[in-house]
Scaffold this active site. Structure first.
Site, short mmCIF file in Angstrom:
data_model
loop_
_atom_site.label_atom_id
_atom_site.label_comp_id
_atom_site.label_asym_id
_atom_site.label_seq_id
_atom_site.Cartn_x
_atom_site.Cartn_y
_atom_site.Cartn_z
N LYS A 87 0.80 -1.22 0.06
CA LYS A 87 -0.10 0.10 -0.04
C LYS A 87 0.93 1.21 -0.20
CE LYS A 87 -4.17 1.14 2.35
NZ LYS A 87 -5.06 1.06 3.62
C1 E4P Z 1 -8.50 2.09 3.70
O1 E4P Z 1 -7.60 1.41 3.25
C2 E4P Z 1 -8.34 2.93 4.93
O2 E4P Z 1 -7.79 2.13 5.77
C3 E4P Z 1 -9.75 3.15 5.50
O3 E4P Z 1 -10.61 2.78 4.90
C4 E4P Z 1 -9.63 4.48 6.04
O4 E4P Z 1 -11.04 4.46 6.88
P1 E4P Z 1 -11.18 5.64 7.68
O5 E4P Z 1 -11.51 7.05 7.21
O6 E4P Z 1 -12.49 5.25 8.32
O7 E4P Z 1 -10.09 5.93 8.92
#
Ligand code: E4P
Length: 218
Positions: A87
């Site tokens: 990522k």
């Molecule tokens: C995606 O990969 C992120 O980890 C995540 O969806 C972020 O979500 P949030 O905005 O609820 O922290």
């Protein structure tokens, strides 16, 4: 539509896996910290543990923000387990790193996507997934679903193979609307996946069936 769970909590990952509908896991440094996971070795072992629970892709985020650092970290993360997807944030060096990884056959998830332009660049660099954060856009009074729509249109126009991974999904309506638009994947908490089941008529209907069965068999 693939369902990923957005957590580093092993119990929740197991529960979603046991349901039989889980296709993968996304994590991020905040989610790892929330579980109290710190120190490189502990973080790497945690990724390995997640990969042992699920069959699908597991996103592991780089901490470095420069090209060389991301490449070094991403190559190591990818070597941890075949299910790991690296990522990488949607920044200039991140796009360069995604291109590098793509050329080497290492799968990537371009994260922190908040515009169609970022998603277009990530796709051109060969990202496996892009993660538009719809909930965080909603948080600042911007309709996150419009972004999913825009990216879907652009990717379909040019037959990009990059998968749209709707992230920051906060509730069941987000999930359903992403499904209507045609997001390839959604990632959200376990509560959102289980929330799909909730319906008062299912609950009252089942209670009635069981009561009638008990009466007829008493
Ligand atoms: C995606 O990969 C992120 O980890 C995540 O969806 C972020 O979500 P949030 O905005 O609820 O922290």
């Amino acid at each position: 539509m693939k369902f990923f769970i957005d957590t580093a909590n092993l119990d929740q990952i197991r529960e979603a896996q046991d349901l039989g509908v889980l296709d993968g896991v996304t994590t991020n440094p905040s989610l790892m910290a929330k579980e109290g996971i710190s120190g490189d070795e502990n973080v790497f072992n945690h990724y390995r543990a997640i990969c042992e629970i699920v069959d699908g892709d597991v996103s592991a985020e780089v901490i470095a923000t420069d090209f060389e650092g991301m490449v070094k970290e991403g190559e190591y993360l990818a070597s941890l387990h075949p299910q790991i997807v690296v990522k990488v944030p949607a920044i200039k060096d991140g796009i360069k790193a995604i291109k590098y990884f793509s050329d080497k056959g290492i799968r990537t998830n371009c994260t922190l996507i908040f515009s169609a332009g970022q998603a277009l660049l990530a796709a051109k660099a060969g990202a496996t997934y892009v993660s538009p954060f719809i909930g965080r856009l909603d948080d600042i009074s911007t309709d996150g679903l419009n972004l999913i729509n825009d990216i879907r249109l652009i990717y379909d126009n040019y037959a990009f193979e990059t998968q749209i991974l709707a992230a920051s999904v906060r509730h069941t309506m987000h999930l359903l609307q992403c499904a209507e638009i045609g997001a390839d994947v959604m990632t959200g908490p376990l509560s959102v996946i289980l929330g799909l089941l909730k319906h008062p008529l299912t609950e009252s209907g089942l209670a009635q069936f069981l009561a009638d069965h008990a009466k007829a068999n008493s």
